[in-house]
Design an enzyme around this catalytic site. Structure first.
Site, PDB file in Angstrom:
ATOM      1  N   ASN A 184       0.850  -1.187   0.000  1.00 57.63           N
ATOM      2  CA  ASN A 184       0.000   0.000   0.000  1.00 57.63           C
ATOM      3  C   ASN A 184       0.890   1.242   0.000  1.00 57.63           C
ATOM      4  O   ASN A 184       1.567   1.540   0.987  1.00 57.63           O
ATOM      5  CB  ASN A 184      -0.899  -0.021   1.247  1.00 57.63           C
ATOM      6  N   LYS A 196       0.490   3.704   2.801  1.00 56.91           N
ATOM      7  CA  LYS A 196       1.116   3.277   4.057  1.00 56.91           C
ATOM      8  C   LYS A 196       2.629   3.460   4.013  1.00 56.91           C
ATOM      9  O   LYS A 196       3.243   3.852   5.012  1.00 56.91           O
ATOM     10  CB  LYS A 196       0.782   1.811   4.360  1.00 56.91           C
ATOM     11  N   ASP A 203      -0.526  -4.179  10.818  1.00 54.82           N
ATOM     12  CA  ASP A 203      -1.865  -4.559  10.403  1.00 54.82           C
ATOM     13  C   ASP A 203      -2.801  -3.679  11.206  1.00 54.82           C
ATOM     14  O   ASP A 203      -2.608  -3.483  12.410  1.00 54.82           O
ATOM     15  CB  ASP A 203      -2.150  -6.041  10.661  1.00 54.82           C
ATOM     16  N   SER A 204      -3.750  -3.113  10.529  1.00 52.87           N
ATOM     17  CA  SER A 204      -4.610  -2.148  11.199  1.00 52.87           C
ATOM     18  C   SER A 204      -6.009  -2.200  10.606  1.00 52.87           C
ATOM     19  O   SER A 204      -6.224  -2.762   9.536  1.00 52.87           O
ATOM     20  CB  SER A 204      -4.031  -0.734  11.056  1.00 52.87           C
ATOM     21  N   PHE A 250      -6.578   7.858   3.983  1.00 49.34           N
ATOM     22  CA  PHE A 250      -7.026   6.778   3.115  1.00 49.34           C
ATOM     23  C   PHE A 250      -7.885   5.829   3.935  1.00 49.34           C
ATOM     24  O   PHE A 250      -8.078   6.015   5.143  1.00 49.34           O
ATOM     25  CB  PHE A 250      -5.833   6.036   2.492  1.00 49.34           C
ATOM     26  N   ASP A 304     -10.527   6.771   6.925  1.00 49.57           N
ATOM     27  CA  ASP A 304     -10.224   8.086   7.522  1.00 49.57           C
ATOM     28  C   ASP A 304     -11.343   9.115   7.341  1.00 49.57           C
ATOM     29  O   ASP A 304     -11.624   9.887   8.267  1.00 49.57           O
ATOM     30  CB  ASP A 304      -8.926   8.652   6.934  1.00 49.57           C
ATOM     31  N   HIS A 334      -3.508   5.753  15.621  1.00 47.78           N
ATOM     32  CA  HIS A 334      -3.185   4.400  16.045  1.00 47.78           C
ATOM     33  C   HIS A 334      -1.835   3.957  15.505  1.00 47.78           C
ATOM     34  O   HIS A 334      -1.013   3.370  16.214  1.00 47.78           O
ATOM     35  CB  HIS A 334      -4.273   3.442  15.562  1.00 47.78           C
ATOM     36  N   ARG A 335      -1.591   4.281  14.238  1.00 46.69           N
ATOM     37  CA  ARG A 335      -0.334   3.880  13.610  1.00 46.69           C
ATOM     38  C   ARG A 335       0.823   4.684  14.182  1.00 46.69           C
ATOM     39  O   ARG A 335       1.907   4.142  14.444  1.00 46.69           O
ATOM     40  CB  ARG A 335      -0.452   4.057  12.091  1.00 46.69           C
TER      41      ARG A 335
END
Length: 208
Positions: free
Chosen positions: A16, A19, A80-81, A163, A166, A191-192
């Protein structure tokens, strides 16, 4: 073993491109000496995607990082989210990227989720983004850190940034959606961002 461009020090187990850019932005200020070009995504390396058959974010992050570390011989980072919705019992969760049936179709995933929640009042639209960030080294070191971004689901998408989901999550304490935040604003509370901030010292140690 997958050929790796010269100067690469860390590989990111994701195809991605959103990402790859976001993780690079998060890690750059946290890992001294991590210059542009020192971090490569799996797509840059032509590495295949492993089957993500874990039932938790941590399991899937480790599956991806293990595979890329094994094929490149370099420290590999993966995440992984997904979005966890209260009234859906935590779903879509690990199925967030393929909620509508086809992996990575952000628009279809978002539209299906909004349709499923159409009659749910605001007071019951709580949700959070969750992320598990994993580091795996060729020597066998495995570390996982996790982070969340709680919020409320909007009834319609807002914002052109970010993305995935969001545009429909309004973080706690914000009047804007995650897609209306600047990259720096989002990374500071996401979170990331939290998961990778916790992982960064381990990455520093692994890169020596």
């Amino acid at each position: 073993m997958t050929p790796v461009p010269a100067g690469t020090r860390l590989v990111l187990a994701t195809h991605n491109l959103h990402k790859v850019r976001e993780l690079g932005e998060i890690l750059a200020p946290l890992v001294p000496g991590l210059e542009p070009g020192a971090v490569r995504g799996a797509a840059d390396l032509g590495a295949s995607e492993p089957v993500e058959d874990g039932v938790t974010f941590a399991e899937n992050a480790l599956i991806k990082a293990r595979a890329l570390a094994a094929t490149t011989g370099l420290p590999a980072v993966a995440d992984d989210s997904g979005l966890c919705v209260d009234v859906l019992g935590g779903a879509p969760g690990v199925f967030s990227a393929r909620w509508a049936g086809r992996h990575g179709d952000d628009r279809a995933n978002l539209e299906l989720l909004l349709a499923q929640l159409a009659d749910v009042p605001e007071r019951h639209r709580g949700a959070h983004f969750a992320c598990a960030a994993a580091l795996v080294t060729p020597s066998g070191l495995e570390i996982v850190e996790e982070g969340t971004m709680p919020g409320t689901l909007l009834t319609a998408p807002r914002g052109a940034g970010g993305f995935g989901y969001d545009p429909i999550l309004q973080p706690v304490g914000e009047t804007r959606s995650a897609a209306e935040l600047s990259p720096a604003e989002k990374n500071a509370i996401s979170h990331r961002g939290k998961a990778f901030a916790a992982l960064a010292p381990h990455v520093v140690a692994a890169l020596g």
